[in-house]
Design a protein around this motif. Structure first.
Motif, PDB file in Angstrom:
ATOM      1  N   PHE A  13      46.308  34.525  14.963  1.00  0.00           N
ATOM      2  CA  PHE A  13      44.736  34.652  14.860  1.00  0.00           C
ATOM      3  C   PHE A  13      44.434  35.433  16.204  1.00  0.00           C
ATOM      4  CE2 PHE A  13      43.867  30.349  12.806  1.00  0.00           C
ATOM      5  CZ  PHE A  13      44.087  30.912  11.461  1.00  0.00           C
ATOM      6  N   GLY A  14      45.090  35.210  17.317  1.00  0.00           N
ATOM      7  CA  GLY A  14      44.817  35.979  18.568  1.00  0.00           C
ATOM      8  C   GLY A  14      44.968  37.364  18.237  1.00  0.00           C
ATOM      9  N   GLY A  15      46.054  37.800  17.796  1.00  0.00           N
ATOM     10  CA  GLY A  15      46.264  39.252  17.445  1.00  0.00           C
ATOM     11  C   GLY A  15      45.062  39.963  16.521  1.00  0.00           C
ATOM     12  N   ILE A  16      44.608  38.959  15.604  1.00  0.00           N
ATOM     13  CA  ILE A  16      43.508  39.758  14.650  1.00  0.00           C
ATOM     14  C   ILE A  16      42.416  39.608  15.416  1.00  0.00           C
ATOM     15  CG2 ILE A  16      42.488  39.014  12.538  1.00  0.00           C
ATOM     16  CD1 ILE A  16      45.022  38.043  11.178  1.00  0.00           C
ATOM     17  N   GLY A  17      42.224  38.701  16.405  1.00  0.00           N
ATOM     18  CA  GLY A  17      40.856  38.633  16.946  1.00  0.00           C
ATOM     19  C   GLY A  17      40.921  39.898  18.211  1.00  0.00           C
ATOM     20  N   MET A  18      42.066  40.248  18.630  1.00  0.00           N
ATOM     21  CA  MET A  18      42.248  41.113  19.656  1.00  0.00           C
ATOM     22  C   MET A  18      41.801  42.518  18.754  1.00  0.00           C
ATOM     23  SD  MET A  18      45.154  42.765  21.639  1.00  0.00           S
ATOM     24  CE  MET A  18      46.376  42.961  20.110  1.00  0.00           C
ATOM     25  N   PHE A  80      25.871  45.012  26.875  1.00  0.00           N
ATOM     26  CA  PHE A  80      26.760  44.812  25.879  1.00  0.00           C
ATOM     27  C   PHE A  80      27.928  45.364  26.073  1.00  0.00           C
ATOM     28  CE2 PHE A  80      22.702  43.942  22.726  1.00  0.00           C
ATOM     29  CZ  PHE A  80      22.495  42.869  23.324  1.00  0.00           C
ATOM     30  N   ARG A  81      27.823  46.630  26.470  1.00  0.00           N
ATOM     31  CA  ARG A  81      28.917  47.616  26.614  1.00  0.00           C
ATOM     32  C   ARG A  81      29.984  47.019  27.607  1.00  0.00           C
ATOM     33  NH1 ARG A  81      27.494  53.962  27.786  1.00  0.00           N
ATOM     34  NH2 ARG A  81      27.444  54.672  25.800  1.00  0.00           N
ATOM     35  N   ALA A  82      29.484  46.774  28.776  1.00  0.00           N
ATOM     36  CA  ALA A  82      30.270  46.017  29.883  1.00  0.00           C
ATOM     37  C   ALA A  82      30.786  44.576  29.422  1.00  0.00           C
ATOM     38  CB  ALA A  82      29.227  45.632  31.317  1.00  0.00           C
ATOM     39  N   LEU A  83      30.094  43.856  28.750  1.00  0.00           N
ATOM     40  CA  LEU A  83      30.811  42.368  28.083  1.00  0.00           C
ATOM     41  C   LEU A  83      31.854  42.829  27.140  1.00  0.00           C
ATOM     42  CD1 LEU A  83      27.746  40.464  27.773  1.00  0.00           C
ATOM     43  CD2 LEU A  83      29.564  40.004  29.488  1.00  0.00           C
ATOM     44  N   MET A  84      31.600  43.764  26.145  1.00  0.00           N
ATOM     45  CA  MET A  84      32.547  44.108  25.306  1.00  0.00           C
ATOM     46  C   MET A  84      33.830  44.749  25.781  1.00  0.00           C
ATOM     47  SD  MET A  84      31.592  42.726  22.439  1.00  0.00           S
ATOM     48  CE  MET A  84      32.792  43.429  21.507  1.00  0.00           C
ATOM     49  N   CYS A  85      33.580  45.516  26.795  1.00  0.00           N
ATOM     50  CA  CYS A  85      34.765  46.125  27.423  1.00  0.00           C
ATOM     51  C   CYS A  85      35.635  45.225  28.219  1.00  0.00           C
ATOM     52  CB  CYS A  85      34.303  47.215  28.548  1.00  0.00           C
ATOM     53  SG  CYS A  85      33.899  48.683  27.613  1.00  0.00           S
ATOM     54  N   ILE A  86      34.920  44.186  28.867  1.00  0.00           N
ATOM     55  CA  ILE A  86      35.733  43.258  29.461  1.00  0.00           C
ATOM     56  C   ILE A  86      36.522  42.388  28.377  1.00  0.00           C
ATOM     57  CG2 ILE A  86      35.439  40.963  30.803  1.00  0.00           C
ATOM     58  CD1 ILE A  86      33.054  42.627  32.324  1.00  0.00           C
ATOM     59  N   ALA A  87      35.603  42.043  27.208  1.00  0.00           N
ATOM     60  CA  ALA A  87      36.465  41.428  26.349  1.00  0.00           C
ATOM     61  C   ALA A  87      37.590  41.834  25.615  1.00  0.00           C
ATOM     62  CB  ALA A  87      35.286  41.002  25.288  1.00  0.00           C
ATOM     63  N   VAL A  88      37.656  43.423  25.571  1.00  0.00           N
ATOM     64  CA  VAL A  88      38.659  43.984  25.149  1.00  0.00           C
ATOM     65  C   VAL A  88      39.967  43.724  25.822  1.00  0.00           C
ATOM     66  CG1 VAL A  88      39.660  46.559  24.649  1.00  0.00           C
ATOM     67  CG2 VAL A  88      37.428  45.551  23.701  1.00  0.00           C
ATOM     68  N   ILE A  89      39.627  44.046  27.194  1.00  0.00           N
ATOM     69  CA  ILE A  89      40.732  43.964  28.359  1.00  0.00           C
ATOM     70  C   ILE A  89      41.270  42.570  28.513  1.00  0.00           C
ATOM     71  CG2 ILE A  89      41.017  44.042  30.860  1.00  0.00           C
ATOM     72  CD1 ILE A  89      39.265  46.361  30.913  1.00  0.00           C
ATOM     73  N   LEU A  90      40.404  41.554  28.248  1.00  0.00           N
ATOM     74  CA  LEU A  90      40.728  40.047  28.205  1.00  0.00           C
ATOM     75  C   LEU A  90      41.656  39.802  27.205  1.00  0.00           C
ATOM     76  CD1 LEU A  90      40.937  37.738  30.180  1.00  0.00           C
ATOM     77  CD2 LEU A  90      38.562  37.251  29.284  1.00  0.00           C
ATOM     78  N   SER A  91      41.116  40.052  25.958  1.00  0.00           N
ATOM     79  CA  SER A  91      41.722  39.909  24.900  1.00  0.00           C
ATOM     80  C   SER A  91      43.186  40.429  24.686  1.00  0.00           C
ATOM     81  CB  SER A  91      41.041  40.359  23.358  1.00  0.00           C
ATOM     82  OG  SER A  91      41.101  41.836  23.348  1.00  0.00           O
ATOM     83  N   ILE A  92      43.543  41.743  25.527  1.00  0.00           N
ATOM     84  CA  ILE A  92      44.756  42.305  25.462  1.00  0.00           C
ATOM     85  C   ILE A  92      45.645  41.247  26.212  1.00  0.00           C
ATOM     86  CG2 ILE A  92      46.219  44.312  26.147  1.00  0.00           C
ATOM     87  CD1 ILE A  92      43.551  45.864  25.024  1.00  0.00           C
ATOM     88  N   ILE A  93      45.122  40.901  27.419  1.00  0.00           N
ATOM     89  CA  ILE A  93      45.947  40.167  28.319  1.00  0.00           C
ATOM     90  C   ILE A  93      46.244  38.877  27.985  1.00  0.00           C
ATOM     91  CG2 ILE A  93      45.801  38.896  30.573  1.00  0.00           C
ATOM     92  CD1 ILE A  93      44.049  41.522  31.840  1.00  0.00           C
ATOM     93  N   SER A  94      45.178  38.292  27.235  1.00  0.00           N
ATOM     94  CA  SER A  94      45.652  36.769  26.758  1.00  0.00           C
ATOM     95  C   SER A  94      46.501  36.958  25.579  1.00  0.00           C
ATOM     96  CB  SER A  94      44.174  36.194  26.302  1.00  0.00           C
ATOM     97  OG  SER A  94      43.434  36.939  25.295  1.00  0.00           O
ATOM     98  N   PHE A  95      46.397  38.069  24.762  1.00  0.00           N
ATOM     99  CA  PHE A  95      47.447  38.082  23.574  1.00  0.00           C
ATOM    100  C   PHE A  95      48.894  38.302  24.149  1.00  0.00           C
ATOM    101  CE2 PHE A  95      49.788  40.727  20.467  1.00  0.00           C
ATOM    102  CZ  PHE A  95      49.744  39.859  19.362  1.00  0.00           C
ATOM    103  N   LEU A  96      48.947  39.095  25.288  1.00  0.00           N
ATOM    104  CA  LEU A  96      50.207  39.309  25.815  1.00  0.00           C
ATOM    105  C   LEU A  96      50.693  38.042  26.579  1.00  0.00           C
ATOM    106  CD1 LEU A  96      49.748  43.021  27.704  1.00  0.00           C
ATOM    107  CD2 LEU A  96      51.120  42.184  25.534  1.00  0.00           C
ATOM    108  N   MET A  97      49.956  37.447  27.163  1.00  0.00           N
ATOM    109  CA  MET A  97      50.344  35.999  27.668  1.00  0.00           C
ATOM    110  C   MET A  97      50.847  35.102  26.844  1.00  0.00           C
ATOM    111  SD  MET A  97      47.815  35.116  31.025  1.00  0.00           S
ATOM    112  CE  MET A  97      46.370  34.708  29.853  1.00  0.00           C
TER     113      MET A  97
END
Length: 185
Positions: A13-18, A80-97
């Motif tokens: 689920f986290g990978g598909i969400g990322m 919106f741009r800032a929040l989505m860019c932060i979300a992309v970075i955080l989703s990658i970090i959380s998926f790796l964790m």
């Protein structure tokens, strides 16, 4: 055994969400031209996204243009741009964790406390990513719906919800599900 199944399901689920987070950020279909008039023949479809506008002519030719100036963008679009860019970075970090947490859960049985903290951090990061996506996607959807039903907005300027918003909402649900699964350990 049930623990392993939940961890793997949360990882999927986290990978598909990322991937959905990245797709929603890049897609130009946040706002799509609406044709609520009596015109049957439509020659152009207009897409507006976070990074560019696109015009599709007769479904054959697609022309996209990046926004010229960052300083000329409206403040909500910048947010919106800032929040989505932060979300992309955080989703990658959380998926790796989550990958590291799942990988070492099965290998090390002598330090379950360290692994459970790692998985809990991945769960919290997934939940935070879902919140970061939900804010701009829902805000954009609300403003599109408000403008669509506003009689003061001229018909050529009315827009409909684009595919990127739906991808963002589905990604939010998947990231929330992954976060809840990892926080429950």
């Amino acid at each position: 055994m049930a623990c392993c199944v939940l961890q793997i399901t949360g990882l999927i689920f986290g990978g598909i969400g990322m991937v959905g987070t990245l797709a929603a950020t890049v897609m130009p279909q946040w706002r799509v031209s609406a044709y609520a008039d009596g015109n049957i023949v439509v020659f152009e479809t207009i897409w507006e996204g976070l990074w560019m506008d696109c015009i599709s002519q007769l479904g054959i030719r697609l022309q996209c243009k990046f926004y010229d100036s960052v300083l000329a963008l409206p403040p909500p679009l910048e947010a919106f741009r800032a929040l989505m860019c932060i979300a992309v970075i955080l989703s990658i970090i959380s998926f790796l964790m989550a990958i590291v947490g799942v990988k070492y859960t099965h290998r090390t049985k002598e330090d379950p406390q360290g692994i459970s903290i790692f998985i809990l951090a991945a769960g919290v990061a997934f939940l935070l990513t879902g919140i970061l996506i939900l804010i701009p996607v829902s805000w954009a959807g609300g403003s599109i719906i408000r403008d669509f039903y506003d009689p003061k907005v001229p018909m050529p300027l009315k827009r409909e919800l684009g595919a990127a918003l739906y991808v963002g909402w589905v990604s939010t649900v998947l990231l929330f599900a992954a976060g809840v699964m990892y926080c429950s350990f």
